[in-house]
Design a protein around this motif. Sequence first.
Motif, PDB file in Angstrom:
ATOM      1  N   GLY A  99       0.786  -1.231   0.000  1.00 54.80           N
ATOM      2  CA  GLY A  99       0.000   0.000   0.000  1.00 54.80           C
ATOM      3  C   GLY A  99       0.816   1.278   0.000  1.00 54.80           C
ATOM      4  N   SER A 100       2.140   1.182  -0.082  1.00 53.74           N
ATOM      5  CA  SER A 100       2.972   2.385  -0.002  1.00 53.74           C
ATOM      6  C   SER A 100       3.214   3.050  -1.356  1.00 53.74           C
ATOM      7  CB  SER A 100       4.324   2.050   0.642  1.00 53.74           C
ATOM      8  OG  SER A 100       5.104   1.217  -0.212  1.00 53.74           O
ATOM      9  N   GLY A 101       2.855   2.393  -2.439  1.00 53.36           N
ATOM     10  CA  GLY A 101       3.169   2.906  -3.767  1.00 53.36           C
ATOM     11  C   GLY A 101       2.308   4.064  -4.219  1.00 53.36           C
ATOM     12  N   THR A 102       2.939   4.970  -4.986  1.00 55.23           N
ATOM     13  CA  THR A 102       2.223   6.082  -5.629  1.00 55.23           C
ATOM     14  C   THR A 102       2.633   6.128  -7.096  1.00 55.23           C
ATOM     15  OG1 THR A 102       3.938   7.749  -5.257  1.00 55.23           O
ATOM     16  CG2 THR A 102       2.313   7.433  -3.478  1.00 55.23           C
ATOM     17  N   GLY A 103       1.873   6.873  -7.899  1.00 56.67           N
ATOM     18  CA  GLY A 103       2.198   7.037  -9.310  1.00 56.67           C
ATOM     19  C   GLY A 103       2.269   5.699 -10.026  1.00 56.67           C
ATOM     20  N   SER A 104       3.321   5.476 -10.807  1.00 62.25           N
ATOM     21  CA  SER A 104       3.493   4.221 -11.546  1.00 62.25           C
ATOM     22  C   SER A 104       3.637   3.014 -10.643  1.00 62.25           C
ATOM     23  CB  SER A 104       4.724   4.310 -12.444  1.00 62.25           C
ATOM     24  OG  SER A 104       4.555   5.289 -13.431  1.00 62.25           O
ATOM     25  N   TYR A 105       3.877   3.236  -9.352  1.00 62.50           N
ATOM     26  CA  TYR A 105       4.109   2.143  -8.406  1.00 62.50           C
ATOM     27  C   TYR A 105       2.937   1.947  -7.449  1.00 62.50           C
ATOM     28  CZ  TYR A 105       8.478   3.459 -10.458  1.00 62.50           C
ATOM     29  OH  TYR A 105       9.430   3.792 -11.384  1.00 62.50           O
ATOM     30  N   ARG A 106       1.783   2.437  -7.832  1.00 64.90           N
ATOM     31  CA  ARG A 106       0.588   2.410  -6.981  1.00 64.90           C
ATOM     32  C   ARG A 106       0.254   1.000  -6.478  1.00 64.90           C
ATOM     33  NH1 ARG A 106      -3.051   4.503 -10.502  1.00 64.90           N
ATOM     34  NH2 ARG A 106      -3.789   2.443 -10.972  1.00 64.90           N
ATOM     35  N   ARG A 107       0.447  -0.018  -7.312  1.00 65.47           N
ATOM     36  CA  ARG A 107       0.102  -1.392  -6.911  1.00 65.47           C
ATOM     37  C   ARG A 107       1.340  -2.294  -6.801  1.00 65.47           C
ATOM     38  NH1 ARG A 107      -4.685  -0.175 -10.192  1.00 65.47           N
ATOM     39  NH2 ARG A 107      -3.521  -0.682 -12.067  1.00 65.47           N
ATOM     40  N   ILE A 108       2.469  -1.711  -6.506  1.00 65.85           N
ATOM     41  CA  ILE A 108       3.713  -2.484  -6.459  1.00 65.85           C
ATOM     42  C   ILE A 108       3.729  -3.467  -5.287  1.00 65.85           C
ATOM     43  CG2 ILE A 108       5.019  -0.815  -5.067  1.00 65.85           C
ATOM     44  CD1 ILE A 108       7.426  -1.423  -6.985  1.00 65.85           C
ATOM     45  N   SER A 109       4.352  -4.618  -5.520  1.00 69.96           N
ATOM     46  CA  SER A 109       4.557  -5.604  -4.457  1.00 69.96           C
ATOM     47  C   SER A 109       5.830  -6.385  -4.771  1.00 69.96           C
ATOM     48  CB  SER A 109       3.357  -6.558  -4.359  1.00 69.96           C
ATOM     49  OG  SER A 109       3.203  -7.285  -5.569  1.00 69.96           O
ATOM     50  N   GLY A 110       6.312  -7.082  -3.789  1.00 72.63           N
ATOM     51  CA  GLY A 110       7.511  -7.893  -3.976  1.00 72.63           C
ATOM     52  C   GLY A 110       8.507  -7.656  -2.868  1.00 72.63           C
ATOM     53  N   SER A 111       9.733  -8.060  -3.134  1.00 70.48           N
ATOM     54  CA  SER A 111      10.779  -7.954  -2.126  1.00 70.48           C
ATOM     55  C   SER A 111      12.141  -7.903  -2.807  1.00 70.48           C
ATOM     56  CB  SER A 111      10.722  -9.160  -1.186  1.00 70.48           C
ATOM     57  OG  SER A 111      11.665  -9.036  -0.154  1.00 70.48           O
ATOM     58  N   PHE A 112      13.082  -7.244  -2.154  1.00 71.99           N
ATOM     59  CA  PHE A 112      14.467  -7.176  -2.611  1.00 71.99           C
ATOM     60  C   PHE A 112      15.344  -7.970  -1.660  1.00 71.99           C
ATOM     61  CE2 PHE A 112      12.588  -3.322  -4.315  1.00 71.99           C
ATOM     62  CZ  PHE A 112      13.105  -3.282  -5.606  1.00 71.99           C
ATOM     63  N   ASN A 113      16.406  -8.548  -2.173  1.00 71.35           N
ATOM     64  CA  ASN A 113      17.466  -9.107  -1.343  1.00 71.35           C
ATOM     65  C   ASN A 113      18.627  -8.138  -1.467  1.00 71.35           C
ATOM     66  OD1 ASN A 113      18.769 -10.961   0.346  1.00 71.35           O
ATOM     67  ND2 ASN A 113      19.815 -11.857  -1.405  1.00 71.35           N
ATOM     68  N   LEU A 114      18.920  -7.406  -0.381  1.00 76.19           N
ATOM     69  CA  LEU A 114      19.872  -6.305  -0.437  1.00 76.19           C
ATOM     70  C   LEU A 114      21.128  -6.587   0.389  1.00 76.19           C
ATOM     71  CD1 LEU A 114      17.414  -3.285  -0.050  1.00 76.19           C
ATOM     72  CD2 LEU A 114      18.382  -4.249  -2.159  1.00 76.19           C
ATOM     73  N   THR A 115      22.237  -6.056  -0.096  1.00 79.45           N
ATOM     74  CA  THR A 115      23.490  -6.079   0.633  1.00 79.45           C
ATOM     75  C   THR A 115      23.846  -4.639   0.975  1.00 79.45           C
ATOM     76  OG1 THR A 115      24.255  -8.067  -0.499  1.00 79.45           O
ATOM     77  CG2 THR A 115      25.942  -6.681   0.537  1.00 79.45           C
ATOM     78  N   VAL A 116      24.107  -4.388   2.243  1.00 82.86           N
ATOM     79  CA  VAL A 116      24.528  -3.067   2.701  1.00 82.86           C
ATOM     80  C   VAL A 116      26.024  -3.138   2.992  1.00 82.86           C
ATOM     81  CG1 VAL A 116      24.237  -1.249   4.430  1.00 82.86           C
ATOM     82  CG2 VAL A 116      22.273  -2.655   3.752  1.00 82.86           C
ATOM     83  N   THR A 117      26.785  -2.250   2.350  1.00 83.16           N
ATOM     84  CA  THR A 117      28.225  -2.159   2.588  1.00 83.16           C
ATOM     85  C   THR A 117      28.527  -0.758   3.101  1.00 83.16           C
ATOM     86  OG1 THR A 117      28.660  -3.690   0.766  1.00 83.16           O
ATOM     87  CG2 THR A 117      30.516  -2.359   1.554  1.00 83.16           C
ATOM     88  N   ILE A 118      29.167  -0.701   4.250  1.00 83.66           N
ATOM     89  CA  ILE A 118      29.568   0.579   4.836  1.00 83.66           C
ATOM     90  C   ILE A 118      31.078   0.534   5.047  1.00 83.66           C
ATOM     91  CG2 ILE A 118      29.309   2.180   6.772  1.00 83.66           C
ATOM     92  CD1 ILE A 118      26.538   0.869   7.274  1.00 83.66           C
ATOM     93  N   ASP A 119      31.783   1.445   4.405  1.00 84.45           N
ATOM     94  CA  ASP A 119      33.224   1.600   4.586  1.00 84.45           C
ATOM     95  C   ASP A 119      33.458   2.906   5.327  1.00 84.45           C
ATOM     96  OD1 ASP A 119      34.064  -0.726   3.210  1.00 84.45           O
ATOM     97  OD2 ASP A 119      33.791   0.285   1.301  1.00 84.45           O
ATOM     98  N   GLU A 120      34.298   2.855   6.364  1.00 81.90           N
ATOM     99  CA  GLU A 120      34.574   4.050   7.157  1.00 81.90           C
ATOM    100  C   GLU A 120      36.039   4.127   7.557  1.00 81.90           C
ATOM    101  OE1 GLU A 120      32.320   4.484  10.751  1.00 81.90           O
ATOM    102  OE2 GLU A 120      30.428   4.697   9.698  1.00 81.90           O
ATOM    103  N   VAL A 121      36.526   5.340   7.647  1.00 81.72           N
ATOM    104  CA  VAL A 121      37.789   5.653   8.301  1.00 81.72           C
ATOM    105  C   VAL A 121      37.415   6.566   9.459  1.00 81.72           C
ATOM    106  CG1 VAL A 121      40.053   6.729   8.085  1.00 81.72           C
ATOM    107  CG2 VAL A 121      39.075   5.501   6.131  1.00 81.72           C
ATOM    108  N   VAL A 122      37.832   6.175  10.676  1.00 74.81           N
ATOM    109  CA  VAL A 122      37.478   6.960  11.861  1.00 74.81           C
ATOM    110  C   VAL A 122      38.724   7.603  12.464  1.00 74.81           C
ATOM    111  CG1 VAL A 122      35.439   5.553  12.370  1.00 74.81           C
ATOM    112  CG2 VAL A 122      37.616   4.989  13.449  1.00 74.81           C
TER     113      VAL A 122
END
Length: 149
Positions: A99-122
Motif C-alpha cells: 500500500g505504499s506505492g504512488t504514481g506508476s508504483y501504486r500497486r507495487i509488491s515484492g521484495s528485494f534481497n539487499l546487501t549493505v556495505t559501509i566503509d569508514e575511516v574513523v
Amino acid sequence: MAGSTVHLTDYSDNDGAKSKVILTGAIGDYGGATSVSANGTKDLAHRSELDLALVHGSFRVRIADLDKKIVSAFSHFPSNTSTCSGSVIVTGAAPIIAGSGTGSYRRISGSFNLTVTIDEVVAKSKCDASAPFLDQAVVISGSGSVSLG
C-alpha cells in the motif's frame, strides 16, 4: 508485469537520512531515498523503512531487519585498528511495504534481497565504532522480484 527482476542501488557518503537511488531492469527509474519511520517521519537511526521517491512515483521498503544486522556488525568495528578503518557488510530481505506505492508504483509488491556495505575511516584519537568518521561510503545494492499489479 508479474514477478519481474529489478536491481536497486542506493548510495551516500554519510549515514544521514537521505541518499540517492537507481532502479534498473524491469523498472528504470531514479531519485532520492529517505530513511523514515512507519508514520513517515525522518528516521536518522534507520530502524524502519526506506522511502524511495522516484521520478515516476514512490514506494517504501522495510529495512528494520537490515538495520539490526548493521548495528550488530558494528560491534566489531573497526576491523583494522592500525588504520582505524573497516567495512561492515550485511545482507537480508527488504520487502516492499504493501500500500505504499504512488504514481506508476501504486500497486507495487515484492521484495528485494539487499546487501549493505559501509566503509569508514574513523579518527585515530578514538579508534572504535563511537569515533567520528573522517570519511564514509554507504552502498545498498541488490535485486528482487517485483510486480506492478
